[in-house]
Write a protein that holds these residues in place. Structure first.
Motif, PDB file in Angstrom:
ATOM      1  N   MET A  22       0.830  -1.206   0.000  1.00 39.42           N
ATOM      2  CA  MET A  22       0.000   0.000   0.000  1.00 39.42           C
ATOM      3  C   MET A  22       0.865   1.258   0.000  1.00 39.42           C
ATOM      4  SD  MET A  22      -2.630   2.106   0.451  1.00 39.42           S
ATOM      5  CE  MET A  22      -4.072   1.079   0.531  1.00 39.42           C
ATOM      6  N   GLY A  23       1.786   1.352   0.957  1.00 38.74           N
ATOM      7  CA  GLY A  23       2.552   2.580   1.134  1.00 38.74           C
ATOM      8  C   GLY A  23       3.484   2.928  -0.004  1.00 38.74           C
ATOM      9  N   SER A  24       3.889   1.930  -0.782  1.00 36.12           N
ATOM     10  CA  SER A  24       4.836   2.202  -1.872  1.00 36.12           C
ATOM     11  C   SER A  24       4.149   2.270  -3.233  1.00 36.12           C
ATOM     12  CB  SER A  24       5.928   1.131  -1.899  1.00 36.12           C
ATOM     13  OG  SER A  24       5.352  -0.153  -2.057  1.00 36.12           O
ATOM     14  N   SER A  25       2.813   2.235  -3.236  1.00 36.32           N
ATOM     15  CA  SER A  25       2.095   2.255  -4.519  1.00 36.32           C
ATOM     16  C   SER A  25       2.267   3.608  -5.212  1.00 36.32           C
ATOM     17  CB  SER A  25       0.606   1.977  -4.296  1.00 36.32           C
ATOM     18  OG  SER A  25      -0.023   3.114  -3.716  1.00 36.32           O
ATOM     19  N   PRO A  26       2.193   3.633  -6.541  1.00 39.05           N
ATOM     20  CA  PRO A  26       2.313   4.904  -7.266  1.00 39.05           C
ATOM     21  C   PRO A  26       1.251   5.922  -6.836  1.00 39.05           C
ATOM     22  CG  PRO A  26       2.442   3.036  -8.782  1.00 39.05           C
ATOM     23  CD  PRO A  26       2.066   2.482  -7.450  1.00 39.05           C
ATOM     24  N   GLU A  27       0.047   5.426  -6.509  1.00 42.36           N
ATOM     25  CA  GLU A  27      -1.038   6.328  -6.099  1.00 42.36           C
ATOM     26  C   GLU A  27      -0.695   7.039  -4.791  1.00 42.36           C
ATOM     27  OE1 GLU A  27      -2.721   3.187  -8.718  1.00 42.36           O
ATOM     28  OE2 GLU A  27      -1.480   3.124  -6.916  1.00 42.36           O
ATOM     29  N   VAL A  28      -0.159   6.298  -3.837  1.00 41.85           N
ATOM     30  CA  VAL A  28       0.201   6.889  -2.546  1.00 41.85           C
ATOM     31  C   VAL A  28       1.375   7.850  -2.711  1.00 41.85           C
ATOM     32  CG1 VAL A  28       1.125   6.387  -0.238  1.00 41.85           C
ATOM     33  CG2 VAL A  28      -0.736   5.000  -1.164  1.00 41.85           C
ATOM     34  N   ARG A  29       2.359   7.449  -3.509  1.00 43.27           N
ATOM     35  CA  ARG A  29       3.509   8.338  -3.765  1.00 43.27           C
ATOM     36  C   ARG A  29       3.039   9.653  -4.396  1.00 43.27           C
ATOM     37  NH1 ARG A  29       8.742   6.259  -3.762  1.00 43.27           N
ATOM     38  NH2 ARG A  29       8.877   4.060  -3.187  1.00 43.27           N
ATOM     39  N   ALA A  30       2.147   9.536  -5.362  1.00 42.81           N
ATOM     40  CA  ALA A  30       1.650  10.736  -6.042  1.00 42.81           C
ATOM     41  C   ALA A  30       0.828  11.599  -5.091  1.00 42.81           C
ATOM     42  CB  ALA A  30       0.813  10.334  -7.249  1.00 42.81           C
ATOM     43  N   TYR A  31       0.057  10.961  -4.227  1.00 44.96           N
ATOM     44  CA  TYR A  31      -0.805  11.703  -3.304  1.00 44.96           C
ATOM     45  C   TYR A  31       0.036  12.569  -2.360  1.00 44.96           C
ATOM     46  CZ  TYR A  31      -4.264  12.821   0.217  1.00 44.96           C
ATOM     47  OH  TYR A  31      -5.076  13.509   1.089  1.00 44.96           O
ATOM     48  N   PHE A  32       1.099  12.001  -1.830  1.00 43.29           N
ATOM     49  CA  PHE A  32       1.918  12.752  -0.872  1.00 43.29           C
ATOM     50  C   PHE A  32       2.945  13.657  -1.547  1.00 43.29           C
ATOM     51  CE2 PHE A  32       0.342   9.406   1.982  1.00 43.29           C
ATOM     52  CZ  PHE A  32      -0.073  10.189   3.041  1.00 43.29           C
ATOM     53  N   GLY A  33       3.290  13.361  -2.788  1.00 47.14           N
ATOM     54  CA  GLY A  33       4.193  14.233  -3.527  1.00 47.14           C
ATOM     55  C   GLY A  33       5.530  14.425  -2.831  1.00 47.14           C
ATOM     56  N   GLU A  34       5.942  15.687  -2.682  1.00 44.15           N
ATOM     57  CA  GLU A  34       7.248  15.986  -2.085  1.00 44.15           C
ATOM     58  C   GLU A  34       7.349  15.530  -0.634  1.00 44.15           C
ATOM     59  OE1 GLU A  34       8.178  20.094  -2.562  1.00 44.15           O
ATOM     60  OE2 GLU A  34       8.164  20.018  -4.759  1.00 44.15           O
ATOM     61  N   ALA A  35       6.219  15.337   0.018  1.00 36.92           N
ATOM     62  CA  ALA A  35       6.229  14.920   1.430  1.00 36.92           C
ATOM     63  C   ALA A  35       6.398  13.408   1.579  1.00 36.92           C
ATOM     64  CB  ALA A  35       4.931  15.351   2.111  1.00 36.92           C
ATOM     65  N   TYR A  36       6.365  12.672   0.465  1.00 33.97           N
ATOM     66  CA  TYR A  36       6.293  11.214   0.568  1.00 33.97           C
ATOM     67  C   TYR A  36       7.444  10.610   1.375  1.00 33.97           C
ATOM     68  CZ  TYR A  36       6.369   6.270  -0.385  1.00 33.97           C
ATOM     69  OH  TYR A  36       6.409   4.914  -0.216  1.00 33.97           O
ATOM     70  N   ASP A  37       8.669  11.012   1.116  1.00 35.75           N
ATOM     71  CA  ASP A  37       9.811  10.381   1.788  1.00 35.75           C
ATOM     72  C   ASP A  37       9.723  10.532   3.306  1.00 35.75           C
ATOM     73  OD1 ASP A  37      10.835   9.479  -0.591  1.00 35.75           O
ATOM     74  OD2 ASP A  37      12.332  11.072  -0.787  1.00 35.75           O
ATOM     75  N   LYS A  38       9.365  11.727   3.753  1.00 37.11           N
ATOM     76  CA  LYS A  38       9.245  11.936   5.201  1.00 37.11           C
ATOM     77  C   LYS A  38       8.078  11.145   5.778  1.00 37.11           C
ATOM     78  CE  LYS A  38      11.610  16.322   5.944  1.00 37.11           C
ATOM     79  NZ  LYS A  38      11.535  17.714   6.401  1.00 37.11           N
ATOM     80  N   VAL A  39       6.958  11.156   5.078  1.00 38.71           N
ATOM     81  CA  VAL A  39       5.782  10.415   5.565  1.00 38.71           C
ATOM     82  C   VAL A  39       6.085   8.919   5.622  1.00 38.71           C
ATOM     83  CG1 VAL A  39       3.385   9.798   5.058  1.00 38.71           C
ATOM     84  CG2 VAL A  39       4.114  12.164   4.800  1.00 38.71           C
ATOM     85  N   ALA A  40       6.755   8.409   4.596  1.00 43.78           N
ATOM     86  CA  ALA A  40       7.108   6.985   4.574  1.00 43.78           C
ATOM     87  C   ALA A  40       8.094   6.649   5.692  1.00 43.78           C
ATOM     88  CB  ALA A  40       7.696   6.604   3.212  1.00 43.78           C
ATOM     89  N   GLY A  41       9.029   7.554   5.950  1.00 47.41           N
ATOM     90  CA  GLY A  41       9.983   7.354   7.042  1.00 47.41           C
ATOM     91  C   GLY A  41       9.295   7.354   8.393  1.00 47.41           C
ATOM     92  N   PHE A  42       8.352   8.261   8.581  1.00 49.02           N
ATOM     93  CA  PHE A  42       7.578   8.320   9.819  1.00 49.02           C
ATOM     94  C   PHE A  42       6.754   7.046  10.004  1.00 49.02           C
ATOM     95  CE2 PHE A  42       3.397   9.836  11.671  1.00 49.02           C
ATOM     96  CZ  PHE A  42       3.821   9.808  12.997  1.00 49.02           C
ATOM     97  N   THR A  43       6.156   6.563   8.920  1.00 46.98           N
ATOM     98  CA  THR A  43       5.359   5.330   8.986  1.00 46.98           C
ATOM     99  C   THR A  43       6.228   4.138   9.361  1.00 46.98           C
ATOM    100  OG1 THR A  43       3.952   6.253   7.243  1.00 46.98           O
ATOM    101  CG2 THR A  43       3.689   3.916   7.719  1.00 46.98           C
ATOM    102  N   ALA A  44       7.417   4.066   8.771  1.00 42.91           N
ATOM    103  CA  ALA A  44       8.342   2.966   9.083  1.00 42.91           C
ATOM    104  C   ALA A  44       8.756   3.013  10.556  1.00 42.91           C
ATOM    105  CB  ALA A  44       9.566   3.053   8.173  1.00 42.91           C
ATOM    106  N   LEU A  45       9.006   4.210  11.059  1.00 45.38           N
ATOM    107  CA  LEU A  45       9.386   4.367  12.469  1.00 45.38           C
ATOM    108  C   LEU A  45       8.240   3.952  13.389  1.00 45.38           C
ATOM    109  CD1 LEU A  45      11.827   5.418  14.144  1.00 45.38           C
ATOM    110  CD2 LEU A  45      10.656   7.628  14.228  1.00 45.38           C
ATOM    111  N   LEU A  46       7.029   4.318  13.011  1.00 40.00           N
ATOM    112  CA  LEU A  46       5.852   3.948  13.792  1.00 40.00           C
ATOM    113  C   LEU A  46       5.635   2.440  13.756  1.00 40.00           C
ATOM    114  CD1 LEU A  46       3.758   5.471  15.471  1.00 40.00           C
ATOM    115  CD2 LEU A  46       2.385   5.758  13.402  1.00 40.00           C
ATOM    116  N   ARG A  47       5.894   1.833  12.612  1.00 41.76           N
ATOM    117  CA  ARG A  47       5.769   0.370  12.504  1.00 41.76           C
ATOM    118  C   ARG A  47       6.808  -0.320  13.388  1.00 41.76           C
ATOM    119  NH1 ARG A  47       5.630  -0.027   7.367  1.00 41.76           N
ATOM    120  NH2 ARG A  47       3.430  -0.544   7.148  1.00 41.76           N
TER     121      ARG A  47
END
Length: 205
Positions: free
Chosen positions: A1-26
């Motif tokens: 889910m988190g690495s899908s093109p749709e999610v990447r496009a939705y978050f745009g420039e914020a994606y890397d930080k959001v993905a990093g935060f999600t990984a830390l939370l996991r």
């Protein structure tokens, strides 16, 4: 889910930080009592995208206060997606504010301040342009906590359950005391396949 093109496009420039935060939370969320064990595998759809759904309804600048920030949902996600907004994460529990400060430092979120305490303790400390929260309290209690944090004309924009309309009649007396607008119930949509989030918005008079 988190690495899908749709999610990447939705978050745009914020994606890397959001993905990093999600990984830390996991990695640390359950261990530190921030999320339950069953939430780990559904972080993106149940928590991250759910939090992101409120962002389009928040101002482009100014101050946004997140009441009862907990693990940083939605406040950290808001801050990552809206770097021009000053975000105040208000949280009474020390172990959670420790986590929040670690997140702020790790992801260099220069637009975030962590404020330890209950929302009521900050009623005269600042005036926010918007106040948000997620699963904190019923609407009556939430209005008492949140509306005094707003400047006149500011908005309470909160993530609520789908039955929030049932909470509105009981909250009218409190809302009237702030000369509030009629509450709006909005659909927060993100990416295809993820259920829309219910958002309630009300303006302080």
């Amino acid at each position: 889910m988190g690495s899908s093109p749709e999610v990447r496009a939705y978050f745009g420039e914020a994606y890397d930080k959001v993905a990093g935060f999600t990984a830390l939370l996991r990695e640390q969320g359950e261990l530190r009592g921030l999320i339950g064990p069953r939430e780990v595998d559904r972080l993106w759809e149940r928590h991250i995208l759910n939090s992101a759904a409120v962002v389009p309804y928040l101002p482009q600048g100014g101050v946004v206060a997140d009441v009862g920030s907990g693990a940083g949902l939605p406040g950290v996600v808001v801050a990552m997606m809206r770097p021009a907004v000053e975000v105040y994460l208000i949280e009474p529990m020390e172990r959670r504010t420790t986590w929040l400060q670690e997140v702020v430092d790790r992801f260099e979120l220069a637009n975030v301040q962590v404020k330890r305490g209950r929302a009521e303790e900050y009623h005269d400390a600042f005036e926010a342009d918007a106040v948000t929260s997620r699963a904190v309290a019923n609407l009556t209690k939430l209005a008492r906590m949140s509306m005094p944090l707003l400047r006149h004309g500011g908005e309470m924009v909160v993530l609520k359950g789908r039955n929030v309309a049932q909470e509105v009649p009981g909250a009218r007396k409190v809302l009237r005391s702030f000369k509030a607008s009629e509450p709006e119930i909005l659909a927060g949509t993100t990416v295809p396949g993820v259920e829309a989030t219910t958002i309630l918005r009300v303006r302080r008079g």
